[in-house]
Design a protein around this motif. Structure first.
Motif, PDB file in Angstrom:
ATOM      1  N   ARG A 102       0.826  -1.206   0.000  1.00 31.58           N
ATOM      2  CA  ARG A 102       0.000   0.000   0.000  1.00 31.58           C
ATOM      3  C   ARG A 102       0.865   1.263   0.000  1.00 31.58           C
ATOM      4  NH1 ARG A 102      -2.594  -4.634  -0.095  1.00 31.58           N
ATOM      5  NH2 ARG A 102      -4.860  -4.491   0.108  1.00 31.58           N
ATOM      6  N   ALA A 103       2.014   1.208   0.689  1.00 35.43           N
ATOM      7  CA  ALA A 103       2.907   2.370   0.674  1.00 35.43           C
ATOM      8  C   ALA A 103       3.482   2.560  -0.730  1.00 35.43           C
ATOM      9  CB  ALA A 103       4.032   2.177   1.695  1.00 35.43           C
ATOM     10  N   LEU A 104       3.812   1.440  -1.375  1.00 40.11           N
ATOM     11  CA  LEU A 104       4.323   1.530  -2.748  1.00 40.11           C
ATOM     12  C   LEU A 104       3.240   2.104  -3.670  1.00 40.11           C
ATOM     13  CD1 LEU A 104       6.409   1.039  -4.969  1.00 40.11           C
ATOM     14  CD2 LEU A 104       5.717  -1.373  -5.021  1.00 40.11           C
ATOM     15  N   LEU A 105       1.999   1.664  -3.467  1.00 38.74           N
ATOM     16  CA  LEU A 105       0.880   2.204  -4.253  1.00 38.74           C
ATOM     17  C   LEU A 105       0.842   3.733  -4.109  1.00 38.74           C
ATOM     18  CD1 LEU A 105      -2.751   0.812  -4.342  1.00 38.74           C
ATOM     19  CD2 LEU A 105      -2.381   3.233  -3.964  1.00 38.74           C
ATOM     20  N   GLY A 106       1.017   4.220  -2.885  1.00 38.53           N
ATOM     21  CA  GLY A 106       1.008   5.659  -2.629  1.00 38.53           C
ATOM     22  C   GLY A 106       2.152   6.378  -3.326  1.00 38.53           C
ATOM     23  N   HIS A 107       3.348   5.785  -3.250  1.00 34.97           N
ATOM     24  CA  HIS A 107       4.522   6.350  -3.922  1.00 34.97           C
ATOM     25  C   HIS A 107       4.301   6.473  -5.421  1.00 34.97           C
ATOM     26  CE1 HIS A 107       8.469   6.566  -1.655  1.00 34.97           C
ATOM     27  NE2 HIS A 107       7.544   6.509  -0.730  1.00 34.97           N
ATOM     28  N   LEU A 108       3.788   5.395  -6.010  1.00 36.64           N
ATOM     29  CA  LEU A 108       3.564   5.390  -7.458  1.00 36.64           C
ATOM     30  C   LEU A 108       2.512   6.441  -7.821  1.00 36.64           C
ATOM     31  CD1 LEU A 108       3.600   1.530  -8.147  1.00 36.64           C
ATOM     32  CD2 LEU A 108       5.426   3.180  -8.602  1.00 36.64           C
ATOM     33  N   ILE A 126       8.948   1.023 -13.843  1.00 33.91           N
ATOM     34  CA  ILE A 126       9.998   0.174 -13.265  1.00 33.91           C
ATOM     35  C   ILE A 126      10.963   1.016 -12.435  1.00 33.91           C
ATOM     36  CG2 ILE A 126      12.045  -1.195 -13.876  1.00 33.91           C
ATOM     37  CD1 ILE A 126      10.317  -2.346 -16.232  1.00 33.91           C
ATOM     38  N   GLU A 127      11.360   2.159 -12.972  1.00 32.51           N
ATOM     39  CA  GLU A 127      12.298   3.013 -12.226  1.00 32.51           C
ATOM     40  C   GLU A 127      11.676   3.515 -10.919  1.00 32.51           C
ATOM     41  OE1 GLU A 127      13.614   5.818 -15.154  1.00 32.51           O
ATOM     42  OE2 GLU A 127      14.907   4.301 -16.096  1.00 32.51           O
ATOM     43  N   ALA A 128      10.388   3.823 -10.959  1.00 25.33           N
ATOM     44  CA  ALA A 128       9.708   4.279  -9.732  1.00 25.33           C
ATOM     45  C   ALA A 128       9.682   3.170  -8.686  1.00 25.33           C
ATOM     46  CB  ALA A 128       8.293   4.747 -10.062  1.00 25.33           C
ATOM     47  N   VAL A 129       9.467   1.933  -9.134  1.00 25.92           N
ATOM     48  CA  VAL A 129       9.450   0.804  -8.188  1.00 25.92           C
ATOM     49  C   VAL A 129      10.858   0.577  -7.627  1.00 25.92           C
ATOM     50  CG1 VAL A 129       9.053  -1.691  -7.933  1.00 25.92           C
ATOM     51  CG2 VAL A 129       7.450  -0.306  -9.283  1.00 25.92           C
TER      52      VAL A 129
END
Ligand SMILES: *Cc1c(COP(=O)(O)O)cnc(C)c1O
Length: 391
Positions: free
Chosen positions: A320-326, A382-385
């Protein structure tokens, strides 16, 4: 530095329209065939029957409508129970409720995230008993009458053992192939499993007609019944006489025209989705805490939505934190569905434990997977992940 609002948004899964769709739509306008009959409806049905190696196809207004009618023509009765995987979009469970039956949620397996056939066999053998021809659930006393097998995320279910179980216990078998058009199981196309199978052409599916669905089968009587029920159950070609309560589930010629145009690009869309999955898999293969979805040796998945598991401890943040970052960088991603055995909408269903579905719900994140996704845009994802991993 550009801010998120200046950066072009990358969608999770959006339609890809190529041009012939527009011509076919214009043809509908020019000929006045815009409603629930017309040559594109028939052509769309013929194409889907061929693609799923079936004899009959009946076009309907949505994938959900296809599931509803499929359950009726498969003989599911009020107060029956129908097996549904715990991890799937909610539509198949809802369709079971439309006919007054109850879903029994069975966990998925951890390798390919499809219904766990061993778990299901255990339930049928130990949780149920045969009373004459009926298979009765010990806990509820209700009759288990069907398996609604969903090809989750476009990966085919393990069809052979499922078919064997359905035959052994006298259950109807329905395939929800709404996410798997273009996929195959041991060389057999999606939609070939079970007595009846269903497709969806919603805007986020492999190909779209704006909104629409299809029922495919080799059973001529089931096809005729499906057509009858989905067209208001009319019992006379002229007089308004009806012997049953039918539904207005017809697909319009306009929608079918869009669908026929899209089908010309089905192979292109599936190839694009498989390439997208391949690039994600390569990019994430050495990132601690990320596990990309797998494909069984017997499967050719449509990779409807490319999905990765995020192990928070190893990756450094939750899914969920990654979802927010993206989202902050204009990239749309989505978790998988709340496991249905925990859904308040289906709170009355038999209680079962489904730990794999719960772990996948916790960890999974679907990434942009539109067939028209460019390599540049995917690189941005991909770079964002990767950046989030090292943050
Ligand atoms: C999309 C979907 C449906 C429903 O299709 P609609 O055309 O949106 O009604 C049913 N089952 C599954 C698994 C789906 O993903």
């Amino acid at each position: 530095m550009s801010t998120a609002s200046e950066v072009r948004r990358i969608a999770l899964s959006e339609p890809w329209l190529h041009g012939s769709e527009g011509r076919y739509l214009q043809e509908c306008l020019d000929t006045n065939w815009v409603s629930s009959a017309g040559p594109f409806v028939r052509e769309f049905e013929e194409r889907l029957a061929a693609l799923s190696a079936r004899q009959f196809a009946v076009a309907v207004a949505s994938g959900t409508a296809a599931l509803h009618v499929s359950l009726i023509v498969s003989g599911v009765q009020r107060e029956d129970e129908v097996i549904v995987p715990a991890l799937t979009f909610i539509a198949p469970a809802n369709a079971v409720r439309y006919v007054g039956a109850h879903p029994v949620f069975v966990d998925v397996e951890p390798e390919y995230w499809q219904i766990d056939v061993t778990e299901l066999a255990g339930f049928l053998r130990r949780g149920c008993r045969l009373v004459g021809e009926r298979l009765v659930n010990h806990e509820t006393g209700r009759t288990v009458s069907a398996i609604l097998a969903v090809d989750v995320l476009g990966h085919p279910v393990d069809a052979d053992p499922l078919r064997d179980l359905a035959a052994e216990f006298g259950l109807a078998l329905i395939e929800d192939a709404t996410e798997s058009l273009g996929a195959a199981y041991k060389g057999r196309p999606a939609g070939a499993l079970g007595s009846v199978a269903c497709f969806s052409f919603n805007g986020n599916k492999v190909v779209t007609c704006g909104g629409g669905g299809m029922i495919v089968t080799d059973d001529e009587a089931a096809a005729a019944r499906a057509r009858y029920l989905s067209t208001q159950a009319k019992d006379d070609p002229v007089e308004y006489v009806h012997h049953h309560v039918g539904f207005n589930y017809r697909l319009t010629n306009l929608q079918a025209a869009l669908g026929v145009g899209q089908l010309e690009w089905l192979d292109t869309h599936v190839a694009a989705k498989r390439r997208i999955a391949e690039r994600y898999r390569d990019a994430f293969s050495r990132v601690p805490g990320l596990t990309f979805m797998r494909q069984a040796p017997w499967a050719s998945s449509s990779f409807w939505l490319s999905t990765v598991l995020v192990d928070a401890a190893a990756y450094g943040m939750t899914s969920r934190a990654l979802l927010g970052h993206l989202a902050e960088t204009g990239i749309e991603s989505r978790p998988l569905w709340e496991p249905l055995h925990r859904s308040r909408a289906h709170a009355g269903s038999p209680r079962r434990v489904c730990p794999v579905a719960e772990r996948l719900y916790d960890q999974a994140l679907s990434l942009p997977s539109s067939p028209g996704l460019s390599e540049d845009d995917q690189r941005r994802v991909i770079e964002a992940v990767l950046r989030s991993a090292s943050a």
